[in-house]
Enzyme design. Sequence first.
Site, PDB file in Angstrom:
ATOM      1  CE1 TYR A  21      -0.825  16.551   7.968  1.00  0.00           C
ATOM      2  CE2 TYR A  21      -1.570  16.643   5.654  1.00  0.00           C
ATOM      3  CZ  TYR A  21      -0.645  16.828   6.656  1.00  0.00           C
ATOM      4  OH  TYR A  21       0.540  17.303   6.257  1.00  0.00           O
ATOM      5  CD  GLN A  81     -11.861  12.861 -10.730  1.00  0.00           C
ATOM      6  OE1 GLN A  81     -10.743  12.287  -9.936  1.00  0.00           O
ATOM      7  NE2 GLN A  81     -12.960  13.660 -10.349  1.00  0.00           N
ATOM      8  CG  HIS A 132      -7.752  16.210  -8.758  1.00  0.00           C
ATOM      9  ND1 HIS A 132      -7.930  17.079  -7.914  1.00  0.00           N
ATOM     10  CD2 HIS A 132      -9.195  15.869  -9.072  1.00  0.00           C
ATOM     11  CE1 HIS A 132      -9.143  17.442  -7.523  1.00  0.00           C
ATOM     12  NE2 HIS A 132     -10.066  16.526  -8.072  1.00  0.00           N
ATOM     13  CD  GLU A 139     -12.232   9.363  -5.913  1.00  0.00           C
ATOM     14  OE1 GLU A 139     -11.371   9.402  -6.861  1.00  0.00           O
ATOM     15  OE2 GLU A 139     -12.074  10.281  -4.654  1.00  0.00           O
ATOM     16  CG  HIS A 140     -15.513  10.643  -8.721  1.00  0.00           C
ATOM     17  ND1 HIS A 140     -14.209  10.824  -8.468  1.00  0.00           N
ATOM     18  CD2 HIS A 140     -16.148  11.158  -7.501  1.00  0.00           C
ATOM     19  CE1 HIS A 140     -13.838  11.617  -7.622  1.00  0.00           C
ATOM     20  NE2 HIS A 140     -15.071  12.010  -6.631  1.00  0.00           N
ATOM     21  CG  ASP A 172     -15.148  17.090  -6.973  1.00  0.00           C
ATOM     22  OD1 ASP A 172     -15.102  16.011  -6.524  1.00  0.00           O
ATOM     23  OD2 ASP A 172     -14.566  17.204  -8.008  1.00  0.00           O
ATOM     24  CD  GLU A 189     -16.473 -21.109  22.587  1.00  0.00           C
ATOM     25  OE1 GLU A 189     -16.185 -20.198  23.358  1.00  0.00           O
ATOM     26  OE2 GLU A 189     -16.869 -21.043  21.516  1.00  0.00           O
ATOM     27  CG  HIS A 248     -16.503 -17.687  29.673  1.00  0.00           C
ATOM     28  ND1 HIS A 248     -15.127 -17.547  29.767  1.00  0.00           N
ATOM     29  CD2 HIS A 248     -16.789 -16.570  28.830  1.00  0.00           C
ATOM     30  CE1 HIS A 248     -14.462 -16.434  29.118  1.00  0.00           C
ATOM     31  NE2 HIS A 248     -15.230 -15.924  28.640  1.00  0.00           N
TER      32      HIS A 248
END
Lengths: 427, 427
Positions: free
Chosen positions: B129, B258, B261, B326-327, B360, B414, B419
């Site tokens: 996207y 930043q 943005h 994030e950074h 970036d 079990e 099994h």
Amino acid sequence: MIRLDASSADFAPAFSALVNARREADEDVSRDVSAILRSVREQGDAAVRDYTQRFDRHDLDAGGWRISREDCHAALDRLEPELRKALELAAERIRTYHAEQRPADRDHTDAAGIRLGARWNAVEAAGLYVPGGRAAYPSSVLMNAIPAKVAGVDRLAMVTPTPGGLINPLVLAAAAIAEVDEVWRIGGAQAIAALAYGTDTIAPVDVVVGPGNAWVAEAKRQLYGVVGIDMVAGPSEIVVVADGANDPAWIAADLLSQAEHDPTSQSILLTDDAAFGEAVAVEVDAQIARLQTGDTARAAWDANGAIILVPMLEAALPLVDRLAPEHLELATADPDALFAKVRHAGSVFLGRHTPEAVGDYIAGPNHVLPTGRRARFASGLSVLDFMKRTSFIACSPASLAVVGPAAVALAEAEGLPAHAQSIAVRL
Amino acid sequence: MIRLDASSADFAPAFSALVNARREADEDVSRDVSAILRSVREQGDAAVRDYTQRFDRHDLDAGGWRISREDCHAALDRLEPELRKALELAAERIRTYHAEQRPADRDHTDAAGIRLGARWNAVEAAGLYVPGGRAAYPSSVLMNAIPAKVAGVDRLAMVTPTPGGLINPLVLAAAAIAEVDEVWRIGGAQAIAALAYGTDTIAPVDVVVGPGNAWVAEAKRQLYGVVGIDMVAGPSEIVVVADGANDPAWIAADLLSQAEHDPTSQSILLTDDAAFGEAVAVEVDAQIARLQTGDTARAAWDANGAIILVPMLEAALPLVDRLAPEHLELATADPDALFAKVRHAGSVFLGRHTPEAVGDYIAGPNHVLPTGRRARFASGLSVLDFMKRTSFIACSPASLAVVGPAAVALAEAEGLPAHAQSIAVRL
């Protein structure tokens, strides 16, 4: 059970219908779940207490919120020796296999003089959901808890409902072996919310894993992003590719080992030998009659089972990739020749002597695997689910001069002048 | 912008408020999004056509569904040479860094004689996207597309809205460089649905990545499990740890890179030098006044900015881990000493000459990073997001005899007799 023949004219649509059949319940629980999540987020312990009383008929304050490590170890000590040894062998093999998954860090200075790398760290805390009732499997405790511990998670909190106060001692014993740090007597969406948001009593975690019913799965989906989660799990499935040289009784047993899990489970046989396929069908019916879990297996086999005849075994492989099965058995003399051409499968069981159940318990690889065709894009649970990577960059004045002007040009073209400026002032 | 002093008595609650401040919009788009997903699932192309007309004022049938590879290459050829070179250098460095992420397969026979391993494969198809409008960044095309190509994805389909028919030539040029296979002129939740479910015109993909608005993010979340997704992304953020030996103008520029943005972006300075902190505050104001993106940066800095005084830089590190940014810039003479103690961060920028913006665009590591404290459990985008692992197991009669009895014991405990039987018949 349906019988299909890949050579017949109407195979393509019939196979597509099999591939696209939705075995996952479309229960619309999302509104209920979001209400529960909101309550726990806003009211914390009080909400958890109320839901547990209502859904599990367990009074947390009177009956206890936690099961102590001492109780877990006591459960382990009370196990019969053979079973304890089996659990310990399984844990040891799972630990050894997963230890190899720990990723390597990177740290390298490139030709431009820029130091680049990545460093892996474990998450601090992980939560593990263990269902109550018939799906409360000690093997699942081991398979979910051990990768977290191998990753280096500091704190592993298990939640499990104890309906009417009832506790499964096998699950506690497995928690002791896997060194689970906390065991909380809560379940459902409210338990997932308590783990993700935290309450006064229960500290929050960073990752939540483990199987559960539709409410648990939906709670995990809604909280994905607040915490990390393992995956969206659906009904179990097996695809067996087998030639006519196999013992029909062995292959029938393998198909039934999935079918006995749940009426939504799916077992599919792909074979190039029509007579063998019929022999397996007869064996399945014969074994179901003797099986304690026969009713479940019968329901699953009738609704979702399939025997597909292919002209040659290689022709089975594109069908396998379409199905992208959780479990794939290649029961032939030379399974590697087939395996080389398989792209989408959660786990593959090679040769005539590797029944899928050996992977459920003891082999070492994880039994938490992508279902419902998700092997197209998802992997089994691993140490990586409990770790995360931090990349890093170090420029010197000289190396910044090499790449800086290009970055300035790109920042300006994107209309981000402060980005450009932060580089330009240093050049 | 708030000023905090870690030594003051009321620091703890004030810092907690900063950590827990929710900058993500709580837009309740989930019902709208599920209606869109259902429409596209049921009506395919027709629904995509209607939504695109309605939301983007673009007539797909008259104006075109796709942008051809020729058009992408023509956009690349029309770029000014400096910009083209910058994009190509960025692509080359991103490719080189990500090539090292390709995981190794495993294949090993253990002491019990059991062959165990894991094999990695790329997903067949990925969707990317790319937002329209001001967040349509060619750098994001490179950062999302190149890891998919390095992973070995067969088919990479990009979707991007072209509101009123408008196309961003930089985005097309980046698509050409990154060897995107298909570009579709659709956006919003309907584009994510078309990628996940497929339509008559658009083949389905296995993984969907890339940034988007609240509708796109919610669509990805709702379709998680139908396809793989990269992550739930929130507003961008930077934490700078800087001593007084830095140039305040440099650090101010980094904080603003930043802030420019989006008004929801967050910039935080942690310093042990109060006078330096004030000098940075003055510089931020001075630079904002000259910045074309000053209004956005001002809004973000005023609402979400912070300067936090710590008694010594080491005292900043537990705060960094709480923020899990994030950074993270470590602007000191010996950044490695600090970095060794950081556990939670998406990407770290070491030393005085490594502004975040270099990451970036050009350094090589991915700029798609976990936001909103998700670095506690999530990693940046990587080649692994486009690959999946198939584990495998091969037993011989002898090695099955070693581990089989323990598995039988566990299966019986079990309550799963089929099994147990599938192993027991082979022993």
